[in-house]
Scaffold this motif. Structure first.
Motif, short mmCIF file in Angstrom:
data_model
loop_
_atom_site.label_atom_id
_atom_site.label_comp_id
_atom_site.label_asym_id
_atom_site.label_seq_id
_atom_site.Cartn_x
_atom_site.Cartn_y
_atom_site.Cartn_z
N LYS A 1 0.81 -1.21 0.00
CA LYS A 1 0.00 0.00 0.00
C LYS A 1 0.85 1.26 0.00
CE LYS A 1 -3.95 -2.19 2.31
NZ LYS A 1 -4.85 -2.17 3.49
N ASP A 2 2.04 1.17 0.57
CA ASP A 2 2.95 2.32 0.64
C ASP A 2 3.97 2.23 -0.49
OD1 ASP A 2 4.63 4.40 1.25
OD2 ASP A 2 4.93 3.83 3.35
N ARG A 3 3.92 3.16 -1.43
CA ARG A 3 4.84 3.12 -2.56
C ARG A 3 6.28 3.39 -2.15
NH1 ARG A 3 4.01 3.11 -7.82
NH2 ARG A 3 5.69 4.60 -8.18
N GLN A 4 6.47 3.95 -0.98
CA GLN A 4 7.82 4.21 -0.52
C GLN A 4 8.55 2.93 -0.10
OE1 GLN A 4 9.12 7.26 -0.87
NE2 GLN A 4 7.12 7.82 -1.74
N ILE A 5 7.77 1.88 0.16
CA ILE A 5 8.36 0.60 0.58
C ILE A 5 8.37 -0.35 -0.61
CG2 ILE A 5 8.18 -1.33 2.18
CD1 ILE A 5 6.69 0.50 4.10
N LEU A 6 9.55 -0.67 -1.09
CA LEU A 6 9.69 -1.58 -2.23
C LEU A 6 9.71 -3.03 -1.76
CD1 LEU A 6 12.40 0.33 -4.32
CD2 LEU A 6 9.93 0.33 -4.64
N PRO A 7 9.32 -3.97 -2.62
CA PRO A 7 9.34 -5.38 -2.24
C PRO A 7 10.75 -5.82 -1.82
CG PRO A 7 8.15 -5.06 -4.29
CD PRO A 7 8.79 -3.75 -3.98
N ALA A 8 10.80 -6.67 -0.82
CA ALA A 8 12.08 -7.19 -0.34
C ALA A 8 12.49 -8.39 -1.19
CB ALA A 8 11.96 -7.59 1.13
N LEU A 9 13.39 -8.17 -2.11
CA LEU A 9 13.85 -9.22 -3.01
C LEU A 9 15.35 -9.41 -2.84
CD1 LEU A 9 11.90 -8.16 -6.23
CD2 LEU A 9 11.33 -10.04 -4.70
N THR A 10 15.76 -10.66 -2.93
CA THR A 10 17.18 -10.99 -2.81
C THR A 10 17.73 -11.35 -4.18
OG1 THR A 10 16.82 -11.85 -0.58
CG2 THR A 10 18.87 -12.48 -1.69
#
Length: 245
Positions: free
Chosen positions: A125-134
C-alpha cells in the motif's frame, strides 16, 4: 441547418466511423498472423546469445510488431551482475498491482548484459516501501526461455528511474538505451523470461499480444454499429426538416 451542411457532416462522420471499423479489422487480421508467428517461434530450437544480438541490430519501429523478437527461445550460460535489481512499475497480474522484477546477467565479459525476468511481485500500500527481493547469488547458470520486447509507448517511453541506496531501481518503461546509459554498460534489446528462475518461484505473466484479434473484431463491430446508428439519426433529422418545410 442547411441541407448541404447536413449532408457534409453525415458523409464525413459516417466515413470516419466506417474507416475506424475497417482499421480495427485490419489490426485483427495482423494479430492473427502475429499469433501464428509466435506459435512457430515457440516450436523452433533455442538460439544462442550471438544470434540474439545479431537479430537485435535492427531496431524495430512502433508500427513493426513483426520485427520484434518476442517469442524466440534463447539458451545461455550467464552470471549475475553486481547491479541493483530492477522493478518495472505499474504491472497488473490477476487483478493485483505490482512490479515485474529483473536482474542483469553477463554472458561474456565483452558482450552486452541481458535483462532476466524474475517474475511478478505485488506492491504494498505504501509506494515508498519496495518489495524485499534478494538477488540471485553469484555463479554461472544455464538459462533457457522466451525473449520479448515491448513496443514503445508514444505517450511515455522514458525510463524514469527512481534510485535509492541498497534498494532496487524502480522504472517505468523497458527503455534499454536509457538503462544502458544509466548503468554505463550495453544491454541487449530483448528480455529473457526463463522457463525456471534460479532461487525464485514468482509468477511470470506472458502477454506477447496486448490486444487480441477478438478484441479488435469487437471494436470493429462497435465502430460499424456507431456508424449505422449515426446514419439512421441523421436520416431521421433530415426527414423531420423535410416535413417542416
Amino acid at each position: 441547418m442547411s441541407r448541404v451542411l447536413l449532408v457534409l457532416i453525415t458523409l464525413v462522420v459516417f466515413t470516419l466511423l466506417v474507416k475506424l471499423g475497417f482499421w480495427q479489422l485490419s489490426r485483427a487480421e495482423f494479430k492473427q498472423q502475429w499469433q501464428q508467428t509466435l506459435v512457430l517461434r515457440e516450436q523452433q530450437a533455442a538460439i544462442n546469445y550471438t544470434q540474439l544480438l545479431s537479430l537485435t541490430q535492427t531496431e524495430p519501429t512502433d508500427a513493426e510488431e513483426a520485427a520484434l523478437l518476442t517469442g524466440y527461445r534463447l539458451s545461455i550460460n550467464a552470471t549475475p551482475v553486481k547491479q541493483p535489481l530492477l522493478l518495472l512499475d505499474n504491472q497488473v497480474y490477476q487483478g493485483q498491482v505490482g512490479y515485474l522484477a529483473y536482474q542483469l546477467f553477463e554472458v561474456t565479459p565483452d558482450s552486452p548484459w541481458i535483462l532476466v525476468e524474475l517474475g511478478f511481485v505485488s506492491a504494498g500500500k505504501d509506494r515508498q516501501i519496495l518489495p524485499a527481493l534478494t538477488p540471485i547469488t553469484a555463479g554461472q547458470y544455464q538459462l533457457t526461455g522466451r525473449v520479448y520486447q515491448k513496443q514503445a509507448n508514444p505517450l511515455s517511453d522514458g525510463l524514469h528511474p527512481e534510485m535509492q541506496v541498497d534498494k532496487p531501481i524502480r522504472f517505468q518503461n523497458l527503455a534499454m538505451p536509457a538503462l544502458a546509459k544509466l548503468l554505463h554498460h550495453d544491454i541487449a534489446a530483448a528480455v529473457l523470461q526463463p522457463d525456471s528462475v534460479p532461487q525464485y518461484s514468482l509468477p511470470q505473466p506472458w502477454v506477447p499480444i496486448p490486444l487480441s484479434a477478438q478484441k479488435h473484431q469487437g471494436y470493429a463491430l462497435q465502430w460499424f454499429t456507431m456508424a449505422a446508428v449515426f446514419l439512421g439519426l441523421m436520416i431521421w433529422v433530415a426527414l423531420r426538416q423535410f416535413r417542416h418545410q
